[in-house]
Enzyme design. Structure first.
Site, PDB file in Angstrom:
ATOM      1  CG  HIS A  43      -2.175  -0.862   0.934  1.00 62.32           C
ATOM      2  ND1 HIS A  43      -3.237  -0.460   0.174  1.00 62.32           N
ATOM      3  CD2 HIS A  43      -2.439  -2.124   1.316  1.00 62.32           C
ATOM      4  CE1 HIS A  43      -4.131  -1.441   0.114  1.00 62.32           C
ATOM      5  NE2 HIS A  43      -3.672  -2.469   0.801  1.00 62.32           N
ATOM      6  CB  SER A 136      -1.513  -9.450  -9.397  1.00 64.51           C
ATOM      7  OG  SER A 136      -1.574  -8.121  -9.120  1.00 64.51           O
ATOM      8  CB  SER A 138      -7.429  -7.950 -12.110  1.00 63.61           C
ATOM      9  OG  SER A 138      -6.808  -7.435 -10.978  1.00 63.61           O
ATOM     10  CG  ASP A 182      -0.563  -5.397  -8.318  1.00 62.41           C
ATOM     11  OD1 ASP A 182       0.382  -5.444  -7.507  1.00 62.41           O
ATOM     12  OD2 ASP A 182      -1.761  -5.334  -7.983  1.00 62.41           O
TER      13      ASP A 182
HETATM   14  C1  GLA Z   1      -3.206  -3.870  -5.151  1.00 62.48           C
HETATM   15  C2  GLA Z   1      -2.904  -2.741  -6.137  1.00 62.48           C
HETATM   16  C3  GLA Z   1      -1.442  -2.308  -6.053  1.00 62.48           C
HETATM   17  C4  GLA Z   1      -0.997  -2.066  -4.627  1.00 62.48           C
HETATM   18  C5  GLA Z   1      -1.413  -3.220  -3.714  1.00 62.48           C
HETATM   19  C6  GLA Z   1      -1.127  -2.932  -2.265  1.00 62.48           C
HETATM   20  O1  GLA Z   1      -2.552  -5.046  -5.515  1.00 62.48           O
HETATM   21  O2  GLA Z   1      -3.202  -3.120  -7.446  1.00 62.48           O
HETATM   22  O3  GLA Z   1      -1.240  -1.170  -6.855  1.00 62.48           O
HETATM   23  O4  GLA Z   1      -1.471  -0.844  -4.155  1.00 62.48           O
HETATM   24  O5  GLA Z   1      -2.798  -3.521  -3.845  1.00 62.48           O
HETATM   25  O6  GLA Z   1       0.243  -2.816  -2.051  1.00 62.48           O
END
Ligand code: GLA
Length: 397
Positions: A43, A136, A138, A182
């Site tokens: 985050h 991730s 998506s 991501d």
């Molecule tokens: C998701 C978002 C990222 C990042 C994380 C938390 O995966 O897509 O951009 O903010 O949360 O670190």
């Protein structure tokens, strides 16, 4: 090894493609797009921080073939339904289009940049990445699809631009104000490395991921969540509010993570709202933990890396408040197991996945013990798999 679903072999995809679409004169191409873990730096990508993710050897596959007409057709081996569009459409988000929105989001951004596709195309996808699972899925979809289209149509868009397309599609199409981490790691990841990415400048460097006898185990809460329905955007705006308060009080910073812990301790009294102060506190110290983790890995100090993972989880639990019963049970139970150096949630939180750094001889008993405690506390089973780092998005067939 407790995989959550049967792995699909991408070699089966061309035959499946022909079954779905029949023959035409164009070539079928297959692309692999990895999932990712974030080792540490959570985050803070949207707060100008440094993050330390790795692409992993779990992939989503995209098969693509050009058509003679202008139609676009999407199918997925594991999801029912066929989605049909046209290259001349004005792509707009529509709930009923389900996963096709991610693909149309990318097309809308490609179009917005002035690129034109000279024909339609067909897509068949299949994923070995658990959906909504915090590793991730998506972004793997966005970047895998973007790369497949860009490569097939010979568009001049490089990997960093692909990451940006994915992020823009989340912002402008899916309504999630995500950071760039991501999409960036999925577009640029390299096997046997993790990547330290400075999200303020997009400078990045690869660090060898030398774990000796230790392995990363990914633990899926099996609590599915959609970022668009979660408090993700709320966290982001809380950070922006904290930053604004500091700026209004004369602190010269463009992003929270520019503050060193010492500077933050000096100025944090300006952020008198307790919640906002906790959010900013997490960001500043998490950024420092990333620097410490990269340094620890460089000298092979895995114990130190493990303790930083634990500290990161604690901060995400108490200061950032994005964990919950499922992730806390996984991380905190892991931390007590023999052979485990550290564990934390990974990704956005609110469900999704955690990771643990575990000695290879302990992995089986580790999984058994954590599963037992998780099931007893949460009421259903978690998913586990060991992972290695993998390459970023690439053509495989
Ligand atoms: C998701 C978002 C990222 C990042 C994380 C938390 O995966 O897509 O951009 O903010 O949360 O670190």
């Amino acid at each position: 090894m407790g995989l959550t679903s049967k792995e699909y072999d991408p070699k089966d995809l061309p035959a499946e493609f022909l079954k779905t679409y029949g023959k035409n004169d164009n070539e079928i191409r297959v692309y692999a797009s990895p999932a990712r873990i974030n080792i540490i730096g959570e985050h803070i990508d949207y707060n100008g921080g440094k993050v330390f993710p790795a692409a992993i050897d779990r992939y989503l596959y995209v098969a693509i073939r050009k058509r003679a007409d202008s139609k676009i057709i999407y199918n997925d081996v594991r999801f029912p339904g066929t989605y049909e569009f046209d290259i001349n459409d004005n792509f707009a988000f529509d709930k009923k289009n389900d996963y096709a929105n991610y693909l149309n989001g990318i097309l809308s951004q490609i179009k917005a940049q002035g690129y034109k596709l000279d024909s339609g195309f067909e897509i068949l996808m299949v994923s070995n990445v658990p959906a909504g699972g915090g590793i991730s899925s998506s972004s793997a979809l966005e970047c895998g699809f973007a790369y497949a289209v860009i490569d097939t149509f010979g568009l001049k868009i490089d990997r960093v631009e692909i990451a940006k397309l994915g992020q823009m599609s989340e912002h402008n199409f899916m309504g999630v104000n995500c950071g760039i981490m991501d999409q960036f790691i999925i577009a640029t990841g390299k096997k046997n490395t993790a990547e330290m990415l400075d999200c303020a400048t997009l400078e990045y460097e690869y660090a060898p991921l030398e774990l000796g006898d230790y392995r990363f185990v990914v633990m899926n809460t099996n609590k599915v969540r959609k970022l668009s329905d979660s408090k993700y955007n709320e966290r982001r705006s809380q950070c922006e509010s904290a930053l604004k308060i500091l700026q209004d009080n004369g602190v010269a910073v463009k992003a929270l993570c520019e503050l060193s812990p010492a500077k933050w301790e000096e100025v944090k009294h300006f952020v008198s709202d307790e919640i906002l102060q906790k959010r900013a506190n997490h960001c500043v110290y998490e950024n420092q933990r990333v620097l410490d983790a990269v340094a620890a890995l460089k000298v092979g100090d895995l114990k130190k890396l493990g303790s930083l993972l634990n500290a990161s989880h604690a901060s995400l639990k108490t200061d950032y408040e994005v964990t919950g019963l499922e992730l806390d049970t996984l991380a905190e139970t892991s931390q007590k197991q023999p052979g485990c150096l550290g564990a934390r949630m990974t990704g956005a939180g609110f469900g999704g996945c955690a990771i643990a750094l575990v000695h290879k001889d302990n992995v089986d008993s580790f999984i058994e013990n954590v599963q037992k405690e998780y099931t007893a506390k949460v009421g259903y089973a978690a998913g586990f798999f060991e992972c290695s780092s993998g390459d970023g998005v690439a053509r495989v067939l």
